[in-house]
Design a protein around this motif. Structure first.
Motif, PDB file in Angstrom:
ATOM      1  N   ALA A 190       0.831  -1.206   0.000  1.00 47.36           N
ATOM      2  CA  ALA A 190       0.000   0.000   0.000  1.00 47.36           C
ATOM      3  C   ALA A 190       0.871   1.266   0.000  1.00 47.36           C
ATOM      4  O   ALA A 190       2.050   1.212  -0.367  1.00 47.36           O
ATOM      5  CB  ALA A 190      -0.936  -0.030   1.204  1.00 47.36           C
ATOM      6  N   ASP A 191       0.274   2.389   0.365  1.00 48.30           N
ATOM      7  CA  ASP A 191       0.964   3.682   0.479  1.00 48.30           C
ATOM      8  C   ASP A 191       1.544   4.135  -0.865  1.00 48.30           C
ATOM      9  O   ASP A 191       0.821   4.157  -1.858  1.00 48.30           O
ATOM     10  CB  ASP A 191       2.020   3.603   1.582  1.00 48.30           C
ATOM     11  N   GLU A 192       2.814   4.515  -0.900  1.00 48.49           N
ATOM     12  CA  GLU A 192       3.430   5.045  -2.124  1.00 48.49           C
ATOM     13  C   GLU A 192       4.876   4.568  -2.213  1.00 48.49           C
ATOM     14  O   GLU A 192       5.465   4.155  -1.204  1.00 48.49           O
ATOM     15  CB  GLU A 192       3.424   6.581  -2.095  1.00 48.49           C
ATOM     16  N   ILE A 193       5.419   4.638  -3.406  1.00 49.58           N
ATOM     17  CA  ILE A 193       6.858   4.385  -3.595  1.00 49.58           C
ATOM     18  C   ILE A 193       7.367   5.514  -4.469  1.00 49.58           C
ATOM     19  O   ILE A 193       6.956   5.652  -5.632  1.00 49.58           O
ATOM     20  CB  ILE A 193       7.114   3.010  -4.248  1.00 49.58           C
ATOM     21  N   SER A 194       8.206   6.367  -3.909  1.00 49.39           N
ATOM     22  CA  SER A 194       8.600   7.600  -4.596  1.00 49.39           C
ATOM     23  C   SER A 194       9.933   8.076  -4.027  1.00 49.39           C
ATOM     24  O   SER A 194      10.433   7.481  -3.071  1.00 49.39           O
ATOM     25  CB  SER A 194       7.527   8.664  -4.333  1.00 49.39           C
ATOM     26  N   PRO A 195      10.477   9.175  -4.553  1.00 45.48           N
ATOM     27  CA  PRO A 195      11.721   9.700  -3.956  1.00 45.48           C
ATOM     28  C   PRO A 195      11.527  10.198  -2.514  1.00 45.48           C
ATOM     29  O   PRO A 195      12.498  10.478  -1.831  1.00 45.48           O
ATOM     30  CB  PRO A 195      12.101  10.855  -4.882  1.00 45.48           C
ATOM     31  N   ASP A 196      10.260  10.281  -2.051  1.00 47.35           N
ATOM     32  CA  ASP A 196      10.022  10.577  -0.635  1.00 47.35           C
ATOM     33  C   ASP A 196      10.319   9.351   0.227  1.00 47.35           C
ATOM     34  O   ASP A 196      10.615   9.484   1.415  1.00 47.35           O
ATOM     35  CB  ASP A 196       8.538  10.936  -0.391  1.00 47.35           C
ATOM     36  N   THR A 197      10.167   8.179  -0.357  1.00 48.51           N
ATOM     37  CA  THR A 197      10.252   6.945   0.445  1.00 48.51           C
ATOM     38  C   THR A 197      11.412   6.029   0.046  1.00 48.51           C
ATOM     39  O   THR A 197      11.563   4.954   0.623  1.00 48.51           O
ATOM     40  CB  THR A 197       8.935   6.139   0.346  1.00 48.51           C
ATOM     41  N   CYS A 198      12.184   6.448  -0.962  1.00 47.12           N
ATOM     42  CA  CYS A 198      13.349   5.660  -1.399  1.00 47.12           C
ATOM     43  C   CYS A 198      14.570   6.571  -1.413  1.00 47.12           C
ATOM     44  O   CYS A 198      14.434   7.755  -1.695  1.00 47.12           O
ATOM     45  CB  CYS A 198      13.217   5.199  -2.858  1.00 47.12           C
ATOM     46  N   ARG A 199      15.744   6.022  -1.198  1.00 47.96           N
ATOM     47  CA  ARG A 199      16.966   6.770  -1.515  1.00 47.96           C
ATOM     48  C   ARG A 199      17.491   6.244  -2.851  1.00 47.96           C
ATOM     49  O   ARG A 199      17.666   5.027  -3.011  1.00 47.96           O
ATOM     50  CB  ARG A 199      18.037   6.602  -0.435  1.00 47.96           C
ATOM     51  N   LEU A 200      17.710   7.170  -3.777  1.00 46.24           N
ATOM     52  CA  LEU A 200      18.162   6.821  -5.121  1.00 46.24           C
ATOM     53  C   LEU A 200      19.378   7.658  -5.463  1.00 46.24           C
ATOM     54  O   LEU A 200      19.317   8.889  -5.413  1.00 46.24           O
ATOM     55  CB  LEU A 200      17.035   7.115  -6.133  1.00 46.24           C
ATOM     56  N   LYS A 208      22.454  12.484  -5.336  1.00 46.02           N
ATOM     57  CA  LYS A 208      21.235  12.080  -4.629  1.00 46.02           C
ATOM     58  C   LYS A 208      20.007  12.615  -5.355  1.00 46.02           C
ATOM     59  O   LYS A 208      19.891  13.819  -5.577  1.00 46.02           O
ATOM     60  CB  LYS A 208      21.261  12.613  -3.198  1.00 46.02           C
ATOM     61  N   LEU A 209      19.094  11.708  -5.708  1.00 44.99           N
ATOM     62  CA  LEU A 209      17.881  12.096  -6.432  1.00 44.99           C
ATOM     63  C   LEU A 209      16.655  11.711  -5.597  1.00 44.99           C
ATOM     64  O   LEU A 209      15.775  10.995  -6.063  1.00 44.99           O
ATOM     65  CB  LEU A 209      17.860  11.426  -7.805  1.00 44.99           C
ATOM     66  N   ASP A 210      16.604  12.186  -4.377  1.00 43.53           N
ATOM     67  CA  ASP A 210      15.538  11.798  -3.455  1.00 43.53           C
ATOM     68  C   ASP A 210      15.389  12.841  -2.358  1.00 43.53           C
ATOM     69  O   ASP A 210      16.025  13.888  -2.402  1.00 43.53           O
ATOM     70  CB  ASP A 210      15.868  10.422  -2.842  1.00 43.53           C
ATOM     71  N   LYS A 211      14.588  12.509  -1.350  1.00 38.66           N
ATOM     72  CA  LYS A 211      14.245  13.481  -0.301  1.00 38.66           C
ATOM     73  C   LYS A 211      15.449  13.941   0.524  1.00 38.66           C
ATOM     74  O   LYS A 211      15.361  14.948   1.239  1.00 38.66           O
ATOM     75  CB  LYS A 211      13.148  12.916   0.605  1.00 38.66           C
ATOM     76  N   ASP A 212      16.564  13.245   0.455  1.00 36.01           N
ATOM     77  CA  ASP A 212      17.756  13.738   1.157  1.00 36.01           C
ATOM     78  C   ASP A 212      18.153  15.134   0.671  1.00 36.01           C
ATOM     79  O   ASP A 212      18.763  15.897   1.416  1.00 36.01           O
ATOM     80  CB  ASP A 212      18.937  12.770   1.004  1.00 36.01           C
TER      81      ASP A 212
END
Ligand code: UDP
Length: 234
Positions: A190-200, A208-212
């Motif tokens: 459920a929920d989401e899978i995105s740069p908010d929830t993954c480190r890429l 870094k292409l994510d919420k960091d």
């Protein structure tokens, strides 16, 4: 599907009921929070980008036999999903050390782990989502034994699938967080899978292409999310 009443507003999403009792709409906001909302901001069009990225990844995982709550994208910021009862756990998988694992064990960011690490956190903002183990989950009945096994099996499988998926796009999957829900007696993603929830991290440059980028004030945050979106929808 008609949007009806708001049932929940979280940090990044709002949930609405629909005509169907088995379906809800996830609306993705531009709001960004980090460190359990101690840091707040907005990222221009993050909601649009995360809706599209997440939809693409759910579609991919479904095509690989992972059951998810995703039904379809309804608009730029809206996704139709199955209405699940969320298991109050965050399931984290790590391939390299980053974030809270570095702080916990004094590790250097980017340290390769000899095997993927799975962590559970209890989803409870007022306690700062504390890390727990399988014994806590059993003792406090957060999930049944069978559900626990399913979530672990899914998490490692999703790690294999997504690591390969992103590597083809020249992105390294460092870590990510999953949430599961119960739907008609079954555990589904459920929920989401995105740069908010993954480190890429970009292969080669380590960019870094994510919420960091937001957590660490690295700048060009929306551009980084856009970069991920362009790659996943290419
Ligand atoms: N994560 C998340 N939501 C949370 C906590 C973590 O999506 O509430 C994701 C985070 O983006 C990262 C992974 O889970 O991809 C591991 O996060 P970590 O525990 O290192 O989080 P930090 O403390 O650095 O935010």
């Amino acid at each position: 599907m008609q949007k009806r009443d708001q049932i929940y507003e979280g940090k990044a999403k709002i949930l609405y009921t629909t005509d169907s009792p088995d379906h809800i709409i996830q609306y993705f906001k531009d709001d960004a929070t980090a460190f359990n909302a101690a840091k707040k901001g907005t990222i221009q069009d993050k909601g649009v980008m995360n809706n599209k990225i997440s939809s693409r990844i759910f579609e991919f995982l479904q095509s690989q036999g992972i059951e998810t709550h995703f039904e379809k994208m309804l608009g730029d910021r809206e996704m139709l999903v199955k209405r699940v009862q969320i298991v109050p756990l965050e399931v984290i998988i790590r391939n390299k050390a980053a974030g809270s694992l570095c702080r916990l064990l004094g590790l250097k960011e980017g340290l390769a782990l000899a095997c993927p690490v799975l962590e559970f956190c209890f989803k409870e903002d007022k306690l700062n989502d504390p890390m727990i183990n399988e014994y806590h989950i059993r003792a406090l009945k957060f999930a049944s034994e069978q559900e626990l096994e399913t979530m672990k099996k899914y998490a490692f499988k999703i790690n294999e699938l997504m690591s390969k998926f992103f590597l083809k796009l020249n992105l390294e999957l460092i870590d990510f967080k999953l949430e599961f829900g119960r739907f008609k007696g079954k555990i589904i993603l459920a929920d989401e899978i995105s740069p908010d929830t993954c480190r890429l991290w970009e292969v080669g440059t380590g960019k870094k292409l994510d919420k960091d980028r937001f957590r660490q004030d690295l700048g060009n945050i929306a551009e980084a999310y856009q970069e991920v979106l362009s790659r996943v929808t290419k």
